[in-house]
Design a protein around this motif. Sequence first.
Motif, PDB file in Angstrom:
ATOM      1  N   TRP A  48       0.827  -1.207   0.000  1.00  0.00           N
ATOM      2  CA  TRP A  48       0.000   0.000   0.000  1.00  0.00           C
ATOM      3  C   TRP A  48       0.867   1.264   0.000  1.00  0.00           C
ATOM      4  O   TRP A  48       0.466   2.291  -0.566  1.00  0.00           O
ATOM      5  N   GLU A  49       2.032   1.172   0.623  1.00  0.00           N
ATOM      6  CA  GLU A  49       2.957   2.297   0.568  1.00  0.00           C
ATOM      7  C   GLU A  49       3.447   2.527  -0.861  1.00  0.00           C
ATOM      8  O   GLU A  49       3.586   3.672  -1.307  1.00  0.00           O
ATOM      9  N   ASN A  50       3.713   1.450  -1.579  1.00  0.00           N
ATOM     10  CA  ASN A  50       4.108   1.590  -2.976  1.00  0.00           C
ATOM     11  C   ASN A  50       2.977   2.186  -3.818  1.00  0.00           C
ATOM     12  O   ASN A  50       3.219   2.984  -4.730  1.00  0.00           O
ATOM     13  N   LEU A  51       1.746   1.784  -3.490  1.00  0.00           N
ATOM     14  CA  LEU A  51       0.605   2.348  -4.195  1.00  0.00           C
ATOM     15  C   LEU A  51       0.467   3.842  -3.903  1.00  0.00           C
ATOM     16  O   LEU A  51       0.123   4.635  -4.793  1.00  0.00           O
ATOM     17  N   LEU A  52       0.759   4.237  -2.662  1.00  0.00           N
ATOM     18  CA  LEU A  52       0.717   5.652  -2.291  1.00  0.00           C
ATOM     19  C   LEU A  52       1.787   6.454  -3.032  1.00  0.00           C
ATOM     20  O   LEU A  52       1.539   7.585  -3.469  1.00  0.00           O
ATOM     21  N   VAL A  53       2.959   5.850  -3.174  1.00  0.00           N
ATOM     22  CA  VAL A  53       4.025   6.521  -3.919  1.00  0.00           C
ATOM     23  C   VAL A  53       3.598   6.745  -5.372  1.00  0.00           C
ATOM     24  O   VAL A  53       3.844   7.807  -5.953  1.00  0.00           O
ATOM     25  N   LEU A  54       2.952   5.754  -5.966  1.00  0.00           N
ATOM     26  CA  LEU A  54       2.458   5.910  -7.333  1.00  0.00           C
ATOM     27  C   LEU A  54       1.428   7.028  -7.423  1.00  0.00           C
ATOM     28  O   LEU A  54       1.417   7.810  -8.387  1.00  0.00           O
ATOM     29  N   LEU A  55       0.541   7.125  -6.426  1.00  0.00           N
ATOM     30  CA  LEU A  55      -0.454   8.187  -6.410  1.00  0.00           C
ATOM     31  C   LEU A  55       0.209   9.559  -6.311  1.00  0.00           C
ATOM     32  O   LEU A  55      -0.205  10.519  -6.983  1.00  0.00           O
ATOM     33  N   ILE A  56       1.246   9.645  -5.470  1.00  0.00           N
ATOM     34  CA  ILE A  56       1.985  10.912  -5.350  1.00  0.00           C
ATOM     35  C   ILE A  56       2.634  11.275  -6.684  1.00  0.00           C
ATOM     36  O   ILE A  56       2.654  12.443  -7.092  1.00  0.00           O
ATOM     37  N   MET A  57       3.149  10.268  -7.390  1.00  0.00           N
ATOM     38  CA  MET A  57       3.747  10.526  -8.702  1.00  0.00           C
ATOM     39  C   MET A  57       2.706  11.003  -9.705  1.00  0.00           C
ATOM     40  O   MET A  57       2.995  11.860 -10.551  1.00  0.00           O
ATOM     41  N   VAL A  58       1.503  10.446  -9.633  1.00  0.00           N
ATOM     42  CA  VAL A  58       0.428  10.906 -10.512  1.00  0.00           C
ATOM     43  C   VAL A  58       0.186  12.402 -10.319  1.00  0.00           C
ATOM     44  O   VAL A  58       0.097  13.178 -11.285  1.00  0.00           O
ATOM     45  N   ILE A  59       0.102  12.810  -9.057  1.00  0.00           N
ATOM     46  CA  ILE A  59      -0.140  14.222  -8.757  1.00  0.00           C
ATOM     47  C   ILE A  59       1.066  15.076  -9.131  1.00  0.00           C
ATOM     48  O   ILE A  59       0.923  16.165  -9.713  1.00  0.00           O
ATOM     49  N   ALA A  60       2.277  14.579  -8.817  1.00  0.00           N
ATOM     50  CA  ALA A  60       3.493  15.359  -9.078  1.00  0.00           C
ATOM     51  C   ALA A  60       3.686  15.616 -10.566  1.00  0.00           C
ATOM     52  O   ALA A  60       4.034  16.739 -10.979  1.00  0.00           O
ATOM     53  N   TYR A  61       3.460  14.611 -11.388  1.00  0.00           N
ATOM     54  CA  TYR A  61       3.615  14.807 -12.830  1.00  0.00           C
ATOM     55  C   TYR A  61       2.595  15.803 -13.362  1.00  0.00           C
ATOM     56  O   TYR A  61       2.907  16.623 -14.238  1.00  0.00           O
ATOM     57  N   ARG A  62       1.373  15.764 -12.828  1.00  0.00           N
ATOM     58  CA  ARG A  62       0.361  16.729 -13.282  1.00  0.00           C
ATOM     59  C   ARG A  62       0.726  18.150 -12.866  1.00  0.00           C
ATOM     60  O   ARG A  62       0.484  19.102 -13.601  1.00  0.00           O
ATOM     61  N   VAL A  63       1.310  18.289 -11.676  1.00  0.00           N
ATOM     62  CA  VAL A  63       1.751  19.623 -11.248  1.00  0.00           C
ATOM     63  C   VAL A  63       2.847  20.138 -12.166  1.00  0.00           C
ATOM     64  O   VAL A  63       2.852  21.313 -12.571  1.00  0.00           O
ATOM     65  N   LEU A  64       3.784  19.272 -12.519  1.00  0.00           N
ATOM     66  CA  LEU A  64       4.840  19.673 -13.448  1.00  0.00           C
ATOM     67  C   LEU A  64       4.268  20.029 -14.819  1.00  0.00           C
ATOM     68  O   LEU A  64       4.711  20.994 -15.460  1.00  0.00           O
ATOM     69  N   VAL A  65       3.292  19.262 -15.269  1.00  0.00           N
ATOM     70  CA  VAL A  65       2.645  19.571 -16.550  1.00  0.00           C
ATOM     71  C   VAL A  65       1.961  20.932 -16.476  1.00  0.00           C
ATOM     72  O   VAL A  65       2.028  21.728 -17.426  1.00  0.00           O
ATOM     73  N   PHE A  66       1.300  21.201 -15.352  1.00  0.00           N
ATOM     74  CA  PHE A  66       0.638  22.496 -15.181  1.00  0.00           C
ATOM     75  C   PHE A  66       1.638  23.643 -15.279  1.00  0.00           C
ATOM     76  O   PHE A  66       1.386  24.655 -15.952  1.00  0.00           O
ATOM     77  N   LEU A  67       2.789  23.489 -14.625  1.00  0.00           N
ATOM     78  CA  LEU A  67       3.805  24.539 -14.672  1.00  0.00           C
ATOM     79  C   LEU A  67       4.342  24.723 -16.086  1.00  0.00           C
ATOM     80  O   LEU A  67       4.543  25.855 -16.549  1.00  0.00           O
ATOM     81  N   VAL A  68       4.571  23.617 -16.786  1.00  0.00           N
ATOM     82  CA  VAL A  68       5.082  23.713 -18.152  1.00  0.00           C
ATOM     83  C   VAL A  68       4.057  24.369 -19.066  1.00  0.00           C
ATOM     84  O   VAL A  68       4.390  25.252 -19.871  1.00  0.00           O
ATOM     85  N   LEU A  69       2.798  23.952 -18.947  1.00  0.00           N
ATOM     86  CA  LEU A  69       1.745  24.544 -19.783  1.00  0.00           C
ATOM     87  C   LEU A  69       1.579  26.032 -19.494  1.00  0.00           C
ATOM     88  O   LEU A  69       1.390  26.845 -20.400  1.00  0.00           O
ATOM     89  N   HIS A  70       1.678  26.376 -18.234  1.00  0.00           N
ATOM     90  CA  HIS A  70       1.460  27.773 -17.845  1.00  0.00           C
ATOM     91  C   HIS A  70       2.625  28.666 -18.252  1.00  0.00           C
ATOM     92  O   HIS A  70       2.418  29.803 -18.685  1.00  0.00           O
ATOM     93  N   LEU A  71       3.852  28.149 -18.124  1.00  0.00           N
ATOM     94  CA  LEU A  71       5.031  28.970 -18.376  1.00  0.00           C
ATOM     95  C   LEU A  71       5.519  28.888 -19.814  1.00  0.00           C
ATOM     96  O   LEU A  71       5.960  29.884 -20.381  1.00  0.00           O
ATOM     97  N   ARG A  72       5.439  27.705 -20.407  1.00  0.00           N
ATOM     98  CA  ARG A  72       5.994  27.523 -21.753  1.00  0.00           C
ATOM     99  C   ARG A  72       4.934  27.654 -22.843  1.00  0.00           C
ATOM    100  O   ARG A  72       5.096  28.410 -23.795  1.00  0.00           O
ATOM    101  N   VAL A  73       3.846  26.920 -22.697  1.00  0.00           N
ATOM    102  CA  VAL A  73       2.814  26.909 -23.738  1.00  0.00           C
ATOM    103  C   VAL A  73       1.866  28.076 -23.582  1.00  0.00           C
ATOM    104  O   VAL A  73       1.494  28.734 -24.547  1.00  0.00           O
ATOM    105  N   GLY A  74       1.452  28.354 -22.366  1.00  0.00           N
ATOM    106  CA  GLY A  74       0.374  29.316 -22.148  1.00  0.00           C
ATOM    107  C   GLY A  74       0.823  30.734 -21.948  1.00  0.00           C
ATOM    108  O   GLY A  74       0.486  31.365 -20.952  1.00  0.00           O
TER     109      GLY A  74
END
Length: 699
Positions: free
Chosen positions: A652-678
């Motif tokens: 379950w800890e490994n599953l939690l780490v995967l969930l954190i990665m899901v959120i972290a990658y989306r946050v990085l995508v948001f920053l890239v879209l906002h700063l580079r694309v948008g």
Amino acid sequence: MEEIQSQSENYRSSSSSASSPASRVPSSNFFYLRKPGALRQPISFEDSPEWETDADVRMEEGVDQDSINMATTPASPSLSKLNSGSLPSPPIPETASSSVRKIAGACVVWKDLTVTIKGKRKYSDKVIKSSSGLALPGTMTVIMGPARSGKSTLLRAIAGRLHHSAKVYGEVFVNGTKSPMPYGSYGFVERETTLIGALTVREFLYYSALLQLPGFFCQKKNVVEDAIHAMSLTDYANKLIGGHCFMKGLPRGERRRVNIARELVMRPHVLFIDEPLYHLDSTEVFGLFDRICLLSNGNTLFFGETLACLQHFSNAGFPCPIMQSPSDHFLRAINTDFDRIIAMCKNWQDDHGDFSSVNMDTAVAIRTLEATYKQSADAAAVENMIVRLTEREGPLLKTKGRAGFGTRIAVLTWRSLLIMSREWKYYWLRLILYMGLTVCIGTVFSSLGHSLSSVVTRVAAVFVFVSFTSLLSIAGVPSLLKEVKVYASEESNMHSGALVFLLGQFLSSIPFLFLVSISSSLVFYFLIGLRDEFSLLMYFVLNFFMCLLVNEGLMLLVVSLWQHLFWSVLTLVSIHVVMMLSAGYFRIRNALPGPFWTYPVSYLAFHTYSIQGLLENEYLVTTFAVGQVRSISGYQAIRSAYDISLDNNAKWENLLVLLIMVIAYRVLVFLVLHLRVGKNASVLKFCRFEHVNKSSSSR
């Protein structure tokens, strides 16, 4: 021409041409919304409006509150010339002189506008040099010039959409004020705009209306139908933009008109169109222009009424030949590229050849035209009009509102679901690839049994399943790239937003990724012969689903960074190869050398956490008999093949780490879209007016 002129309805453009023979296609720099039945009369300098502080702004059906009242005046000199030619004007009603003409639009004035582009060391290259001009409501103003003359730069400078590396000096007024145009008051059509091929024309415009406009759905349908009718897209309204199976998509000309119709949905006061004739059939539309701005190497060679430009060229010694298009004549006279052709042809002629009469190169012609214009009455009239239009402030353009945050998320989610369900290369192709790979892996690693000797082989099967399916996800990169391009196109006109796009894409991908994960997991689980318990099976499905979500975020991040198919695929393949090497299968994680492979690569590889969780789910509570006397735990049996934890909650800890990665990658995508694309238009407009104020204060 009589047919084109008599069919003026709600919309009219300030740019270059029409495409369909049965309709007039707006195609230039400014587009003004016209009241239905408004008078089709060119507005000369003499009948242009003067701003009054007590201006009477009345509401009528179909006209915005910011419409400008204009009294109808007798025909201007340009109109009389127009009537005497081959392009007659429609008859003016007898009551026209006493009526009030309302035209929805805005008066745009630019004064001494200079644009410099940053070179290698400093801002030295002047792309636009002290350009001045104006565009009045209900008129078409076209910016013409040869390639690299500064047309698009001037258009973007007026609209406030220049790149951050450009500096703008001068002043831009909208209705006599320097305030930026608010959201919804103007539209901008790029030269290249990405359309959604999986939607019909009507669906595409309807979803655009839902993203842009507030209010009820039924009202937006009427707006969409008006835009379809105005752009003569009725015959294509229910046709897929990108085609389907053996059916072809829309021709390039119709795609261009869809781009314009998307901006018309907002009913803007001003419409800027970059390269209006791009992918459109060029017809003779010179008589439809009210004013023309002629550029060459950033210099203004003429600005004024269209027919006055012919007289200007004649006064400068370059009269337009009979039976030749005026626009072709203008561009031929100021295009330096023709000098090379003439010089080349002269070498092929003798001293008495056809080209011997050419005794003036284009550079001299450009200087002559520029000097003639600066000393002409047309330049003085433009300066006088600019003073009149800027000495008093007119009514401010008001924002028309926009759809709410929740509404836009819901619209983008539903639109993405529709696209994903129709576009077979998006998730359906991945589902086929996953099922084929899973069947191959399952048949290769079938009949393993549950003995101690099967542990190492089953670890290999789990590693191959997680790693190879993640690698096959790269097949969805082209579809993700299209989504990012659509977002960039919509964000440039503030139709969307980074957070709205990200949430819509994430929510719409969940059902498809879950379908892929549960179908692939069921086939793999039973072919490999994992433990037959429902709770363990559900954890396997959930773990693989989280792995796909992480991988989707990684792909979206790389695509947003590169925005290029080849480099995105190459980067993702390289990342997956490195992750597979550090996932702990080829060498146990604790034995990996050096700081690079141990951290950050090993700890950032989502393959590692997914495989660990699946193996802990299978072996932590199992035992294996060794001979007839003793037995060993699953942890002891697997530790030589893969590094897992003894903690019962480790999976379950490994599953939690995967969930954190899901959120972290989306946050990085948001920053890239906002700063580079948008880099949206509002920020650019702010920069433009900041430069304007600085330059004006320095003077």
